[in-house]
Motif scaffolding. Sequence first.
Motif, PDB file in Angstrom:
ATOM      1  N   GLU A 130      -1.386   7.008  28.159  1.00 58.06           N
ATOM      2  CA  GLU A 130      -2.551   7.826  28.498  1.00 58.06           C
ATOM      3  C   GLU A 130      -3.055   8.647  27.311  1.00 58.06           C
ATOM      4  O   GLU A 130      -4.237   8.997  27.247  1.00 58.06           O
ATOM      5  CB  GLU A 130      -2.230   8.749  29.660  1.00 58.06           C
ATOM      6  CG  GLU A 130      -3.509   9.271  30.270  1.00 58.06           C
ATOM      7  CD  GLU A 130      -3.300  10.095  31.505  1.00 58.06           C
ATOM      8  OE1 GLU A 130      -2.152  10.338  31.875  1.00 58.06           O
ATOM      9  OE2 GLU A 130      -4.315  10.496  32.078  1.00 58.06           O
ATOM     10  N   PRO A 139      -4.023   3.730  30.725  1.00 55.74           N
ATOM     11  CA  PRO A 139      -3.770   3.042  31.992  1.00 55.74           C
ATOM     12  C   PRO A 139      -5.039   2.780  32.788  1.00 55.74           C
ATOM     13  O   PRO A 139      -5.010   2.053  33.768  1.00 55.74           O
ATOM     14  CB  PRO A 139      -2.855   4.024  32.738  1.00 55.74           C
ATOM     15  CG  PRO A 139      -3.147   5.353  32.133  1.00 55.74           C
ATOM     16  CD  PRO A 139      -3.481   5.096  30.705  1.00 55.74           C
ATOM     17  N   TYR A 140      -6.139   3.383  32.382  1.00 56.75           N
ATOM     18  CA  TYR A 140      -7.398   3.188  33.111  1.00 56.75           C
ATOM     19  C   TYR A 140      -8.055   1.853  32.802  1.00 56.75           C
ATOM     20  O   TYR A 140      -9.078   1.506  33.383  1.00 56.75           O
ATOM     21  CB  TYR A 140      -8.382   4.311  32.784  1.00 56.75           C
ATOM     22  CG  TYR A 140      -7.888   5.677  33.165  1.00 56.75           C
ATOM     23  CD1 TYR A 140      -8.098   6.182  34.445  1.00 56.75           C
ATOM     24  CD2 TYR A 140      -7.200   6.453  32.264  1.00 56.75           C
ATOM     25  CE1 TYR A 140      -7.637   7.428  34.801  1.00 56.75           C
ATOM     26  CE2 TYR A 140      -6.731   7.704  32.608  1.00 56.75           C
ATOM     27  CZ  TYR A 140      -6.949   8.193  33.880  1.00 56.75           C
ATOM     28  OH  TYR A 140      -6.481   9.431  34.229  1.00 56.75           O
ATOM     29  N   TYR A 227      -7.139  -4.206  33.242  1.00 55.99           N
ATOM     30  CA  TYR A 227      -6.106  -3.206  32.989  1.00 55.99           C
ATOM     31  C   TYR A 227      -5.111  -3.781  31.985  1.00 55.99           C
ATOM     32  O   TYR A 227      -5.009  -5.008  31.842  1.00 55.99           O
ATOM     33  CB  TYR A 227      -5.391  -2.868  34.291  1.00 55.99           C
ATOM     34  CG  TYR A 227      -6.250  -2.094  35.247  1.00 55.99           C
ATOM     35  CD1 TYR A 227      -6.417  -0.729  35.100  1.00 55.99           C
ATOM     36  CD2 TYR A 227      -6.917  -2.727  36.285  1.00 55.99           C
ATOM     37  CE1 TYR A 227      -7.216  -0.010  35.963  1.00 55.99           C
ATOM     38  CE2 TYR A 227      -7.719  -2.020  37.158  1.00 55.99           C
ATOM     39  CZ  TYR A 227      -7.869  -0.651  36.994  1.00 55.99           C
ATOM     40  OH  TYR A 227      -8.671   0.052  37.846  1.00 55.99           O
ATOM     41  N   GLU A 229      -1.997  -4.313  32.163  1.00 59.89           N
ATOM     42  CA  GLU A 229      -1.041  -5.281  32.716  1.00 59.89           C
ATOM     43  C   GLU A 229      -1.654  -6.677  32.872  1.00 59.89           C
ATOM     44  O   GLU A 229      -0.932  -7.666  32.901  1.00 59.89           O
ATOM     45  CB  GLU A 229      -0.430  -4.807  34.035  1.00 59.89           C
ATOM     46  CG  GLU A 229      -1.392  -4.312  35.079  1.00 59.89           C
ATOM     47  CD  GLU A 229      -1.566  -2.797  35.010  1.00 59.89           C
ATOM     48  OE1 GLU A 229      -1.870  -2.276  33.912  1.00 59.89           O
ATOM     49  OE2 GLU A 229      -1.423  -2.135  36.051  1.00 59.89           O
TER      50      GLU A 229
ATOM     51  N   GLY B 146     -10.287   2.714  41.651  1.00 55.95           N
ATOM     52  CA  GLY B 146     -10.256   3.102  40.234  1.00 55.95           C
ATOM     53  C   GLY B 146     -11.540   3.790  39.801  1.00 55.95           C
ATOM     54  O   GLY B 146     -12.635   3.249  39.989  1.00 55.95           O
ATOM     55  N   SER B 190       1.618   4.329  35.151  1.00 53.33           N
ATOM     56  CA  SER B 190       0.535   4.124  34.178  1.00 53.33           C
ATOM     57  C   SER B 190      -0.438   3.069  34.687  1.00 53.33           C
ATOM     58  O   SER B 190      -0.500   1.948  34.178  1.00 53.33           O
ATOM     59  CB  SER B 190       1.123   3.705  32.836  1.00 53.33           C
ATOM     60  OG  SER B 190       1.908   4.734  32.331  1.00 53.33           O
ATOM     61  N   ASN B 191      -1.136   3.388  35.723  1.00 55.61           N
ATOM     62  CA  ASN B 191      -2.235   2.529  36.188  1.00 55.61           C
ATOM     63  C   ASN B 191      -3.361   3.445  36.631  1.00 55.61           C
ATOM     64  O   ASN B 191      -3.166   4.650  36.803  1.00 55.61           O
ATOM     65  CB  ASN B 191      -1.783   1.595  37.312  1.00 55.61           C
ATOM     66  CG  ASN B 191      -1.280   2.354  38.515  1.00 55.61           C
ATOM     67  OD1 ASN B 191      -1.999   3.178  39.072  1.00 55.61           O
ATOM     68  ND2 ASN B 191      -0.040   2.111  38.914  1.00 55.61           N
ATOM     69  N   ASP B 192      -4.509   2.856  36.795  1.00 54.83           N
ATOM     70  CA  ASP B 192      -5.715   3.630  37.073  1.00 54.83           C
ATOM     71  C   ASP B 192      -5.574   4.487  38.326  1.00 54.83           C
ATOM     72  O   ASP B 192      -5.887   5.678  38.335  1.00 54.83           O
ATOM     73  CB  ASP B 192      -6.881   2.643  37.221  1.00 54.83           C
ATOM     74  CG  ASP B 192      -8.223   3.338  37.163  1.00 54.83           C
ATOM     75  OD1 ASP B 192      -8.246   4.571  37.092  1.00 54.83           O
ATOM     76  OD2 ASP B 192      -9.240   2.632  37.190  1.00 54.83           O
ATOM     77  N   ALA B 195      -2.733   7.219  37.565  1.00 56.26           N
ATOM     78  CA  ALA B 195      -3.003   8.070  36.407  1.00 56.26           C
ATOM     79  C   ALA B 195      -4.257   8.922  36.625  1.00 56.26           C
ATOM     80  O   ALA B 195      -4.314  10.077  36.191  1.00 56.26           O
ATOM     81  CB  ALA B 195      -3.156   7.216  35.158  1.00 56.26           C
ATOM     82  N   SER B 196      -5.251   8.369  37.316  1.00 54.21           N
ATOM     83  CA  SER B 196      -6.460   9.176  37.540  1.00 54.21           C
ATOM     84  C   SER B 196      -6.150  10.340  38.478  1.00 54.21           C
ATOM     85  O   SER B 196      -6.715  11.427  38.343  1.00 54.21           O
ATOM     86  CB  SER B 196      -7.606   8.319  38.080  1.00 54.21           C
ATOM     87  OG  SER B 196      -7.230   7.691  39.269  1.00 54.21           O
TER      88      SER B 196
END
Lengths: 308, 419
Positions: A130, A139-140, A227, A229, B146, B190-192, B195-196
């Motif tokens: 991040e 991660p966004y 993303y 991943e 997201g 750690s994904n949208d 994390a958002s």
Amino acid sequence: MRKPPAWRGPVLVLVALAAIFAVAPRLYSNESVLFTMMTFMALAQGLNLLYGFTGYLPFGYVGFFGTGAYATSLLVTFTSLPVIAAVLLGGLAAVVVGLILGPLFRLSGPYFSIANLAASQIIYNVVANEALKPITGGPYGIKIEHVYAPTASYVTMLAILLAATALAAYFRRSRFGLGLRAMHQDPISASLAGVDIVRERLIAWLASAAIAGLAGGAYAWNLSVFYPEAVFTLQISVFAIVFALFGGVGTVIGPLLGAALLYAFYAGIGVSAPQYFELLYGLLIVLLVLFLPNGLASLLTRRKVDVL
Amino acid sequence: MRRHLQRAWTACAAGLLASGLALSAAAAPAHAATAPSEIKIGTLYASSGAFAVPSQSQLQGLKYWAAGVNKTGGVFVKAFDKKIPVKIVAYDDQSSTATATTLYSQLVTQDHVNILMADFGSVLTSVAIPIAAEHHMLLIDPTGSGANFFTRKTNYLADISIPTSAVWPRVLGDFILAHKIKRVAIIYDSNDFDASQATTLKATLEKGGVKPVYYHGVPTSESNYTVLIHTIAASHPDAVIEFGYALNDIAFFHALSGSGLHFNMTFSIFPGQLLALLEKNVGTKALAYTFTYPVPPLVVYNKTNLGPNTAPFVKEWTAATKSAPNALDTAGFNTGLIMQHMLGTAPTFTQLAFHQALIDMSGKTTTLLGEFKINENGAQLGEQLPVAQVVPEGKGLKFVIVYPPNKATGKAIYPAPAH
């Protein structure tokens, strides 16, 4: 009988590949399946350049793919370069990462594979961190949908596939490739015979990284919203390895056939009988390991056919 | 040699052509101007992988809705002024974005579905967005929240059954500040989606003068929180907020109960959505006094103007399926309801008319998920989530909504008792 020129076979394969994937979208409108098939064919061929000719199995091959995807996306986002140039630079970024990871060749066998896997995860975690959100999106994820162009990215992936195949043909036919194969079988003897092991192995490694990086760049272009991943998933490494092994590594057409047939099977079951997917796919791989451990290409080599 | 080369080439070309042919399928005819015999809703689900549990629940909810409307002759389509049966075309993406990409494309280019609906969650929704836009199809997005998706105006994306993730923790942040909890640890995937939420919560807390004592992202695949929990404990937090998917929550609670550590407040997302799953995997005791977002049907809506109220829905679902609906069952069902209204009001059978119908109902519609309100970017701004606490009741657990005060059904037990 006059011997045909050495380049004829590879050229025929390249022309066939180009023709098939140029015509296929007219016959089958789900271009996404064809694109993904080409992606895995290019990756299987790229992996073949390293594993098939040197015996080093990169479990973390996806690291180069993800690097190419992100490098391309960042160049598209932060510069005004044409997307094609960004894809090419994505390949170059993977080469740079390959150079940085060059010392991994001090390891061999499973130690190399695992270290390579760890390296790919490090790259993934850096990209997805991040703290790098202003740059990579962290991660966004990242969006380059303003350049989304499925047809152009399709043509680019086809060009990458052709380049990977041409490289494999060069490895297969050239003195350089002969040196790699000699090194694979007995590095000490190869070294004594004058093969520059470090240099040749590094070239194969970088060529393999470049193909993955280019494929990652074109894939990112085609996906356009993704993303971390999605481009660093280990499934990509696993598929590339399984597809290459299925077709037969160390050959030109083996990884192509392996990836094309197995991916078509994968996509076909996924649509027609998803409930049996794991069963059928697993069964196929078990049968392969039991009866065709050297891949589909061995069916031809057993009959003394030159599999290129 | 020449013959060998020719044979090799023939084998190669035959193999490649065979694989191409294996993919070929008869193309369905293009959209007819007359009424179709069935409304095809194309979607994906995951039978395996990280998103399997919520994805299958979402699909089950959609199927329940479809079975209900088909019993009455189908869904009313205003453009044709008649009821038409609904058919769900669903493929398994196995939680893989690469597979999902090709299958979304399959739904659009081969199956020629009338409505394209995304799989569960942001990760599997992300790859559908450009495909939908490319083919000028409205993407019905049930649970892909997201924040990155909704940054510009679009006619081809609508978040239906979940608020955009960046707004989820606003009430949670207010709750923490209202209870004067000063030492807060935040661990997030750690994904949208996660994390958002972490970003929003951190910003809300810092605005209120609370700087998190621990703020750390972990991979979405994280399955062992033991070391992380001890590291968190070393920062002496009063509240530990864990933002993850259901499998992360299970791993987190396993590690927490095994560690012997106790925090005054523990929060995670999925007890409020998939309580039965978490109870089954970590036990009732491990979840006692945990805070969560209570998602409908845990939050009750008795004054809906579209579809059933919460109570009759829960009753009918339970009777039909022999189990109580969870949040994602409800989200899938709610998505069906919204599509039903969309088809029932769109004057023409086009994707743009479908989108306009959704915009027209925005802010005027309340379902069992609460107020339906989307903006021009497709983001869901209604369906706000309060904070609840899971408290022991007999041998089981019950939810008590503790914040905001106007929705509270009880008082928060803070600090949570050690158990």
